[in-house]
Scaffold this motif. Structure first.
Motif, PDB file in Angstrom:
ATOM      1  N   SER A   1       5.526  -6.598  19.456  1.00 39.15           N
ATOM      2  CA  SER A   1       4.699  -5.812  18.979  1.00 39.15           C
ATOM      3  C   SER A   1       4.444  -6.028  17.567  1.00 39.15           C
ATOM      4  O   SER A   1       3.381  -6.065  16.787  1.00 39.15           O
ATOM      5  CB  SER A   1       5.166  -4.281  19.022  1.00 39.15           C
ATOM      6  N   LEU A   2       5.666  -6.326  16.832  1.00 38.06           N
ATOM      7  CA  LEU A   2       5.680  -6.461  15.310  1.00 38.06           C
ATOM      8  C   LEU A   2       5.225  -7.994  15.053  1.00 38.06           C
ATOM      9  O   LEU A   2       4.490  -8.163  13.960  1.00 38.06           O
ATOM     10  CB  LEU A   2       7.150  -6.569  14.937  1.00 38.06           C
ATOM     11  N   VAL A   3       5.345  -8.998  16.036  1.00 36.06           N
ATOM     12  CA  VAL A   3       4.737 -10.251  15.942  1.00 36.06           C
ATOM     13  C   VAL A   3       3.169 -10.131  15.848  1.00 36.06           C
ATOM     14  O   VAL A   3       2.659 -10.786  14.907  1.00 36.06           O
ATOM     15  CB  VAL A   3       5.272 -11.350  16.962  1.00 36.06           C
ATOM     16  N   CYS A   4       2.653  -9.379  16.845  1.00 33.55           N
ATOM     17  CA  CYS A   4       1.025  -9.222  16.895  1.00 33.55           C
ATOM     18  C   CYS A   4       0.611  -8.570  15.613  1.00 33.55           C
ATOM     19  O   CYS A   4      -0.471  -8.939  15.147  1.00 33.55           O
ATOM     20  CB  CYS A   4       0.974  -8.250  18.205  1.00 33.55           C
ATOM     21  N   VAL A   5       1.378  -7.367  15.194  1.00 30.81           N
ATOM     22  CA  VAL A   5       0.917  -6.782  13.947  1.00 30.81           C
ATOM     23  C   VAL A   5       0.923  -7.835  12.743  1.00 30.81           C
ATOM     24  O   VAL A   5      -0.023  -7.638  12.028  1.00 30.81           O
ATOM     25  CB  VAL A   5       2.144  -5.626  13.553  1.00 30.81           C
ATOM     26  N   SER A   6       2.076  -8.449  12.693  1.00 29.81           N
ATOM     27  CA  SER A   6       2.097  -9.625  11.368  1.00 29.81           C
ATOM     28  C   SER A   6       0.736 -10.576  11.567  1.00 29.81           C
ATOM     29  O   SER A   6       0.324 -10.657  10.588  1.00 29.81           O
ATOM     30  CB  SER A   6       3.384 -10.290  11.393  1.00 29.81           C
TER      31      SER A   6
ATOM     32  N   ILE B   1      -4.714 -11.828   9.593  1.00 30.31           N
ATOM     33  CA  ILE B   1      -6.184 -11.995   9.758  1.00 30.31           C
ATOM     34  C   ILE B   1      -7.180 -11.227   8.969  1.00 30.31           C
ATOM     35  O   ILE B   1      -7.892 -11.365   8.321  1.00 30.31           O
ATOM     36  CB  ILE B   1      -6.497 -11.886  11.267  1.00 30.31           C
ATOM     37  N   PHE B   2      -6.564  -9.945   9.107  1.00 32.36           N
ATOM     38  CA  PHE B   2      -7.644  -8.822   8.386  1.00 32.36           C
ATOM     39  C   PHE B   2      -7.466  -8.701   6.954  1.00 32.36           C
ATOM     40  O   PHE B   2      -8.307  -8.100   6.164  1.00 32.36           O
ATOM     41  CB  PHE B   2      -7.611  -7.473   9.073  1.00 32.36           C
ATOM     42  N   HIS B   3      -6.270  -8.761   6.288  1.00 31.86           N
ATOM     43  CA  HIS B   3      -6.171  -8.522   4.943  1.00 31.86           C
ATOM     44  C   HIS B   3      -6.574  -7.283   4.604  1.00 31.86           C
ATOM     45  O   HIS B   3      -7.286  -7.157   3.509  1.00 31.86           O
ATOM     46  CB  HIS B   3      -6.536  -9.904   4.123  1.00 31.86           C
ATOM     47  N   THR B   4      -6.429  -6.192   5.186  1.00 35.25           N
ATOM     48  CA  THR B   4      -6.591  -4.763   4.705  1.00 35.25           C
ATOM     49  C   THR B   4      -5.986  -4.268   3.689  1.00 35.25           C
ATOM     50  O   THR B   4      -4.701  -3.909   3.927  1.00 35.25           O
ATOM     51  CB  THR B   4      -6.657  -4.003   5.925  1.00 35.25           C
ATOM     52  N   PRO B   5      -6.191  -3.736   2.472  1.00 33.11           N
ATOM     53  CA  PRO B   5      -5.230  -3.275   1.585  1.00 33.11           C
ATOM     54  C   PRO B   5      -4.923  -1.933   1.981  1.00 33.11           C
ATOM     55  O   PRO B   5      -5.540  -1.061   2.774  1.00 33.11           O
ATOM     56  CB  PRO B   5      -6.102  -3.247   0.068  1.00 33.11           C
ATOM     57  N   ARG B   6      -3.884  -1.339   1.574  1.00 27.72           N
ATOM     58  CA  ARG B   6      -3.239   0.053   1.773  1.00 27.72           C
ATOM     59  C   ARG B   6      -3.961   0.669   0.900  1.00 27.72           C
ATOM     60  O   ARG B   6      -4.716   0.339  -0.313  1.00 27.72           O
ATOM     61  CB  ARG B   6      -1.759   0.023   1.389  1.00 27.72           C
TER      62      ARG B   6
ATOM     63  N   ILE C   1      -3.824   5.525  -6.003  1.00 28.03           N
ATOM     64  CA  ILE C   1      -3.042   6.915  -5.666  1.00 28.03           C
ATOM     65  C   ILE C   1      -1.492   6.610  -5.813  1.00 28.03           C
ATOM     66  O   ILE C   1      -1.175   5.490  -6.150  1.00 28.03           O
ATOM     67  CB  ILE C   1      -3.314   7.617  -4.277  1.00 28.03           C
ATOM     68  N   ILE C   2      -0.680   7.530  -6.126  1.00 26.20           N
ATOM     69  CA  ILE C   2       0.751   7.084  -6.159  1.00 26.20           C
ATOM     70  C   ILE C   2       1.370   7.584  -4.677  1.00 26.20           C
ATOM     71  O   ILE C   2       1.508   9.038  -4.384  1.00 26.20           O
ATOM     72  CB  ILE C   2       1.490   8.086  -7.301  1.00 26.20           C
ATOM     73  N   PRO C   3       1.553   6.537  -3.865  1.00 26.85           N
ATOM     74  CA  PRO C   3       2.271   6.922  -2.603  1.00 26.85           C
ATOM     75  C   PRO C   3       3.864   7.566  -2.598  1.00 26.85           C
ATOM     76  O   PRO C   3       4.176   7.348  -3.603  1.00 26.85           O
ATOM     77  CB  PRO C   3       2.367   5.604  -1.753  1.00 26.85           C
ATOM     78  N   LEU C   4       4.426   8.237  -1.566  1.00 29.03           N
ATOM     79  CA  LEU C   4       5.373   8.503  -1.595  1.00 29.03           C
ATOM     80  C   LEU C   4       6.631   7.468  -1.655  1.00 29.03           C
ATOM     81  O   LEU C   4       7.675   7.531  -1.965  1.00 29.03           O
ATOM     82  CB  LEU C   4       5.935   9.386  -0.526  1.00 29.03           C
ATOM     83  N   VAL C   5       6.102   6.249  -1.061  1.00 34.82           N
ATOM     84  CA  VAL C   5       6.955   5.098  -0.948  1.00 34.82           C
ATOM     85  C   VAL C   5       5.932   4.034  -1.039  1.00 34.82           C
ATOM     86  O   VAL C   5       4.633   4.193  -0.751  1.00 34.82           O
ATOM     87  CB  VAL C   5       7.811   4.837   0.256  1.00 34.82           C
ATOM     88  N   TYR C   6       6.339   2.935  -1.378  1.00 32.35           N
ATOM     89  CA  TYR C   6       5.558   1.432  -1.750  1.00 32.35           C
ATOM     90  C   TYR C   6       5.740   0.638  -0.286  1.00 32.35           C
ATOM     91  O   TYR C   6       7.055   0.401   0.024  1.00 32.35           O
ATOM     92  CB  TYR C   6       5.766   0.847  -2.944  1.00 32.35           C
ATOM     93  N   GLU C   7       4.813   0.118   0.151  1.00 34.02           N
ATOM     94  CA  GLU C   7       4.924  -1.029   1.146  1.00 34.02           C
ATOM     95  C   GLU C   7       4.128  -2.100   0.574  1.00 34.02           C
ATOM     96  O   GLU C   7       3.292  -2.109  -0.378  1.00 34.02           O
ATOM     97  CB  GLU C   7       4.107  -0.946   2.334  1.00 34.02           C
ATOM     98  N   TYR C   8       4.384  -3.463   0.772  1.00 33.19           N
ATOM     99  CA  TYR C   8       3.995  -4.619  -0.042  1.00 33.19           C
ATOM    100  C   TYR C   8       3.243  -5.436   1.142  1.00 33.19           C
ATOM    101  O   TYR C   8       2.746  -6.582   0.376  1.00 33.19           O
ATOM    102  CB  TYR C   8       5.153  -5.434  -0.748  1.00 33.19           C
ATOM    103  N   SER C   9       3.180  -5.329   2.444  1.00 37.65           N
ATOM    104  CA  SER C   9       2.230  -6.183   3.078  1.00 37.65           C
ATOM    105  C   SER C   9       1.020  -5.479   3.163  1.00 37.65           C
ATOM    106  O   SER C   9       0.674  -4.233   2.641  1.00 37.65           O
ATOM    107  CB  SER C   9       2.985  -6.218   4.399  1.00 37.65           C
ATOM    108  N   TYR C  10      -0.121  -6.050   3.928  1.00 38.14           N
ATOM    109  CA  TYR C  10      -1.351  -5.490   4.141  1.00 38.14           C
ATOM    110  C   TYR C  10      -1.079  -4.225   5.193  1.00 38.14           C
ATOM    111  O   TYR C  10      -0.267  -4.194   5.729  1.00 38.14           O
ATOM    112  CB  TYR C  10      -2.234  -6.416   5.020  1.00 38.14           C
TER     113      TYR C  10
END
Length: 163
Positions: free
Chosen positions: A61-66, A71-76, A83-92
């Motif tokens: 599941s995690l490999v497919c997501v990665s 492929i899609f490079h969709t920004p968060r 906006i200011i999220p409650l936490v930050y994530e650094y991948s797409y």
């Protein structure tokens, strides 16, 4: 519609209880429940089968997501809308890895124990919603993650049934 749903769910993070619950669902609960399922499978009557099923479902599941994120490079959302999220994530953002992981495990578990699979499916939905509430995913990311994880879980179960 994706943006409107995001705006509504993210606005819920203004409530302290909802924000705290969403962060808990997104992080400590996610990692600990996944670990409990994989390790707990060693205590079932079909140890190797169940452990392998959950481990492969999680990893694939995690490999497919990665791959899809690459492929899609969709920004968060916090990148798109400042906006200011409650936490930050650094991948797409697309698809959601947390949701994919839980959806895959829920589908796998469903084939072993329907009631527990449904319960974990509800948890997967709550985890997905929490990811939107904390501002790190759009609803479409959650849907994508659920589809990816669900398909991976289903395929793994079908392959394992043939073994």
């Amino acid at each position: 519609m994706n943006q409107e749903i995001f705006n509504f769910l993210f606005s819920l993070s203004q409530n302290h209880f909802i924000a705290t619950t969403a962060v808990f669902l997104s992080y400590p609960l996610t990692y600990s429940m996944a670990a409990i399922l994989v390790v707990g499978s060693l205590f079932t009557h079909r140890k190797i089968f169940t452990f392998s099923l959950f481990t492969l479902t999680s990893i694939l599941s995690l490999v497919c997501v990665s791959i899809l994120k690459y492929i899609f490079h969709t920004p968060r959302p916090f990148v798109d809308h400042f906006i200011i999220p409650l936490v930050y994530e650094y991948s797409y953002g697309f698809p959601s890895g947390h949701t994919a992981l839980f959806a895959g495990l829920a589908v796998s578990l469903y084939f072993l124990n329907k009631k527990l699979g449904i319960i974990l499916g509800v948890v997967a939905l709550l985890v997905g919603i929490s990811r939107v509430v904390i501002g790190v995913h759009y609803p479409i990311d959650i849907i994508g993650g659920a589809i990816v994880g669900g398909l991976v879980g289903y395929i793994i179960v079908k392959v394992f049934k043939k073994i």
